[in-house]
Write a protein that holds these residues in place. Structure first.
Motif, PDB file in Angstrom:
ATOM      1  N   UNK A 189       1.010  -1.124  -0.093  1.00 13.31           N
ATOM      2  CA  UNK A 189      -0.014   0.202  -0.299  1.00 13.31           C
ATOM      3  C   UNK A 189       0.822   1.117  -0.169  1.00 13.31           C
ATOM      4  N   UNK A 190       1.950   1.097   0.745  1.00 13.56           N
ATOM      5  CA  UNK A 190       2.893   2.160   0.779  1.00 13.56           C
ATOM      6  C   UNK A 190       3.557   2.492  -0.514  1.00 13.56           C
ATOM      7  N   UNK A 191       3.959   1.468  -1.085  1.00  7.15           N
ATOM      8  CA  UNK A 191       4.385   1.641  -2.469  1.00  7.15           C
ATOM      9  C   UNK A 191       3.423   2.055  -3.457  1.00  7.15           C
ATOM     10  N   UNK A 192       2.211   1.601  -3.362  1.00  8.67           N
ATOM     11  CA  UNK A 192       1.104   2.076  -4.047  1.00  8.67           C
ATOM     12  C   UNK A 192       1.025   3.719  -4.285  1.00  8.67           C
ATOM     13  N   UNK A 193       1.060   4.491  -2.934  1.00  8.11           N
ATOM     14  CA  UNK A 193       1.114   5.562  -2.760  1.00  8.11           C
ATOM     15  C   UNK A 193       2.409   6.359  -3.299  1.00  8.11           C
ATOM     16  N   UNK A 194       3.632   5.749  -3.128  1.00  4.78           N
ATOM     17  CA  UNK A 194       4.734   6.160  -3.641  1.00  4.78           C
ATOM     18  C   UNK A 194       4.686   6.206  -5.279  1.00  4.78           C
ATOM     19  N   UNK A 195       4.151   5.261  -5.747  1.00  7.13           N
ATOM     20  CA  UNK A 195       3.839   5.196  -7.260  1.00  7.13           C
ATOM     21  C   UNK A 195       3.150   6.325  -7.858  1.00  7.13           C
ATOM     22  N   UNK A 196       1.975   6.451  -7.044  1.00  7.54           N
ATOM     23  CA  UNK A 196       1.023   7.376  -7.516  1.00  7.54           C
ATOM     24  C   UNK A 196       1.853   8.942  -7.506  1.00  7.54           C
ATOM     25  N   UNK A 197       2.275   9.263  -6.426  1.00  4.48           N
ATOM     26  CA  UNK A 197       3.200  10.470  -6.309  1.00  4.48           C
ATOM     27  C   UNK A 197       4.386  10.424  -7.426  1.00  4.48           C
ATOM     28  N   UNK A 198       4.898   9.374  -7.556  1.00  7.23           N
ATOM     29  CA  UNK A 198       5.955   9.844  -8.810  1.00  7.23           C
ATOM     30  C   UNK A 198       5.492   9.732 -10.170  1.00  7.23           C
ATOM     31  N   UNK A 199       4.252   9.024 -10.143  1.00  9.79           N
ATOM     32  CA  UNK A 199       3.534   9.072 -11.628  1.00  9.79           C
ATOM     33  C   UNK A 199       3.181  10.701 -11.857  1.00  9.79           C
TER      34      UNK A 199
END
Length: 650
Positions: free
Chosen positions: A623-633
């Motif tokens: 879930x933290x990785x999902x949030x990180x991916x969203x921010x990076x995208x």
């Protein structure tokens, strides 16, 4: 370098182990691209089916149809590249696709009919049982309001279960829901209670069936039964997966019809995102229809009651009713036009006619006036065991009774018992014990869903503990437990004040300039270190709690929330509480992201992913990785996002 089949399957399996969300879906897409570009061919079906699963349960069913059709085509063209598990997964996917296609009004009825027919043909050719097919045919007929729905229901019920049937909890839950819908309430209640007794559970049950049963009890004029089942439903809902729009919507209707407007609107506020976005348009329509029903029951008495919901342009109950009705009507027209019936319009029309129940729900565990009172009078009398007559024995009996009721899960009686313990302690002037007992009572009320009673009791518990000389680190867990109900009841500032007061006391004896603790000096360095650890841990807990309370307040408090979350993360890291530090970094990252502070968000979220990896916490890591991916995208840093996704499969 081309991956071996074992390597590819291992990486895809790691994606499948991730929690549903952006990271899992994008990692699955990445695996599909790799299998198509590099092979091996034996992994392609597995990759496609994991992507289908990720999209279906990640709330993007409409996007799942393409990889599903690609998997079917691959099976037809190259069956030699699918193993037994791939084939089983493909046939399971038919169930998901057929079951969800009708949830999107833009999917033509002809396409759904064709998919159902294809499923039936393929199951027959493969020699599989018919239960899944019979269920999907019934569900599609029920969704569109077909004339033969009763006949298809009876056909499904008569069809023997097989390896592709629904789980043992969902099956009776769906049957009971339909029976209640068509008016066969006694049989619906019997089926639900029988399933509850069996102890069967799954991702959505028993929360769904409990929410249905609570409303059936309310309609039957059994308020005490409705309350008892409602409390079980709320507890089950906390551990359920998916958006649970149906159970959440029924909760709102139950509270609104049961004479609990404040609790109803609070529950709705916590579920407000479903007013705009649910897993499917069908789920959103169902939730909106429940809101129409609940607000109809609140009108006209509570028409002017203020309502504040994020991103919803309404100010009171009347406005909410009108807005939800208009939104639901738009969806109803789309579904009915696709289906060629008026089922959705009729469903909404019935919702508009909802009225208050003939009985009122009593959800108080601790009456607010009692929770806020000093409890200085004598406690409820409890008879001591034979042969014990002194005060110590009586006190032992009071505490033992409270502990027994708490352990047994009888939270309502346990709260009263703990208040009795508190009253006895008050009479004897034992403030610390009185405070601890009231904290236990508040916790029981909180777990039983009485946020008001708990919120009224916690402040007095904390005040008595502090006045009674309880060490600050020992007060902190009570403040942490108090925070969620304070947020719910809009009294978060009281928690923040208590936190700041405790932080002032929690200076570290080993820090430069701090006063020495005489007890620690006498006992030696080992005790000094333990006391220092307790203080540092308590400070981190307080900063973490403050961050979450401040974040709930929104507005200009969010920046302070982000700062506090970072302090909490640093504090947890300083006492080697890796998992707690990761959660605090995760919160700080989300808050910084919301503030548009990309670099701070990325750093904190990367720290969270690293921390969860160290702590072997797979689900929050994803879930933290999902949030990180969203921010990076969002920041256009796609290469970094892709690298994060690749790291999840290593």
């Amino acid at each position: 370098m081309t991956r071996s089949l074992d390597e590819a399957n291992r990486e895809i399996s790691r994606v499948r182990a991730l929690p549903y969300g952006a990271a899992r879906t994008q990692a699955a897409e990445q695996q599909v691209r790799l299998s198509e570009a590099e092979g091996p061919d034996g992994a392609r079906a597995f990759a496609l089916l994991v992507l289908v699963e990720s999209l279906v349960w990640g709330g993007e069913v409409d996007r799942a149809y393409l990889p599903f059709t690609q998997a079917v085509r691959w099976y037809e063209q190259h069956p030699e590249h699918l193993d037994e598990q791939d084939v089983q997964g493909l046939f399971w996917s038919f169930k998901w696709m057929v079951g969800h296609l009708s949830d999107f009004p833009n999917v033509p009825a002809e396409q759904i009919d064709a998919t159902v027919e294809d499923m039936e043909r393929r199951y027959a050719v493969a020699g599989l049982g018919r239960d899944a097919v019979a269920y999907e045919k019934f569900s599609w007929a029920r969704s569109r309001g077909a004339a033969d729905v009763d006949a298809l229901y009876e056909e499904w019920v008569r069809t023997p279960r097989d390896d592709y049937s629904q789980c043992e909890a969902c099956d009776p839950g769906d049957r009971a829901g339909y029976l209640a819908e068509r008016g066969d309430v006694p049989e619906a209640v019997r089926l639900i209670e029988q399933t509850l007794d069996s102890g069967e559970t799954c991702a959505t049950e028993p929360a769904d069936m409990l929410s249905t049963l609570a409303l059936l009890h309310l309609d039957a004029g059994r308020p005490q039964d409705a309350v008892a089942v409602h409390r079980r439903a709320v507890a089950a809902l906390a551990g359920s997966q998916s958006d649970m729009a149906g159970a959440r919507g029924r909760r709102f209707v139950l509270l609104a019809r049961g004479g609990q407007p404040t609790r109803a609107l609070r529950a709705l506020a916590s579920d407000a995102t479903l007013l705009l976005r649910a897993d499917t348009p069908h789920d959103r329509f169902g939730f909106l229809a429940f809101v129409v029903a609940g607000t109809a029951a609140l009108l006209p008495e509570h028409a002017g009651t203020p309502v504040a919901l994020a991103d919803i342009p309404v100010t009171d109950v009347a406005g909410l009713h009108a807005w939800a009705d208009a939104q639901a009507a738009e969806l109803a027209r789309a579904f009915d036009e696709r289906n060629g019936t008026d089922r959705f319009a009729q469903h909404l029309a019935r919702a508009r006619t909802t009225r208050p129940a003939d009985v009122r729900l009593d959800l108080e565990v601790i009456p607010v006036a009692e929770g806020a009172a000093s409890t200085s009078g004598a406690p409820t009398h409890v008879v001591a065991p034979a042969g014990t007559s002194d005060e110590d024995a009586l006190e032992e009996t009071l505490v033992a009774r409270a502990e027994r009721l708490t352990t047994a899960g009888d939270l309502v009686a346990a709260a009263a018992a703990w208040l009795a313990v508190a009253g006895e302690a008050d009479v004897e002037g034992r403030l610390a014990d009185a405070g601890l007992a009231r904290a236990e009572a508040a916790r029981c009320a909180q777990e039983a869903g009485d946020d008001d009673g708990a919120a009224a009791t916690y402040p007095d518990a904390v005040a008595r503990m502090r006045a009674g000389g309880v060490a600050a680190p020992d007060v902190v867990p009570v403040v942490v437990a108090w925070a969620p109900v304070a947020v719910t009841t809009g009294t978060g500032q009281a928690v923040l004040d208590a936190i700041d007061g405790l932080l002032d006391e929690l200076t570290d004896a080993s820090a430069p300039g701090a006063s020495a603790d005489p007890a620690a000096l006498a006992a030696g360095a080992d005790l000094d270190e333990r006391l220092s650890y307790a203080r540092r841990r308590a400070r981190a807990d307080l900063h973490d709690t403050a961050a979450r309370v401040l974040a709930s307040m929104g507005g200009d408090r969010v920046a302070d929330a982000a700062r506090r979350a970072s302090k909490a993360a640093e504090g947890y890291a300083g006492v080697d509480a890796v998992n707690d530090a990761a959660h605090a970094f995760w919160l700080a990252g989300r808050l910084h992201g919301g503030l548009g502070q990309v670099d701070d968000a990325v750093w904190n979220l990367e720290s969270a992913v690293e921390g969860f990896t160290m702590a072997r916490q797979r689900e929050p890591r994803g879930e933290a990785a999902s949030a990180l991916v969203d921010v990076l995208r969002a920041a256009g840093r796609d290469e970094q996002a892709d690298e994060v996704l690749r790291s999840l499969t290593r």
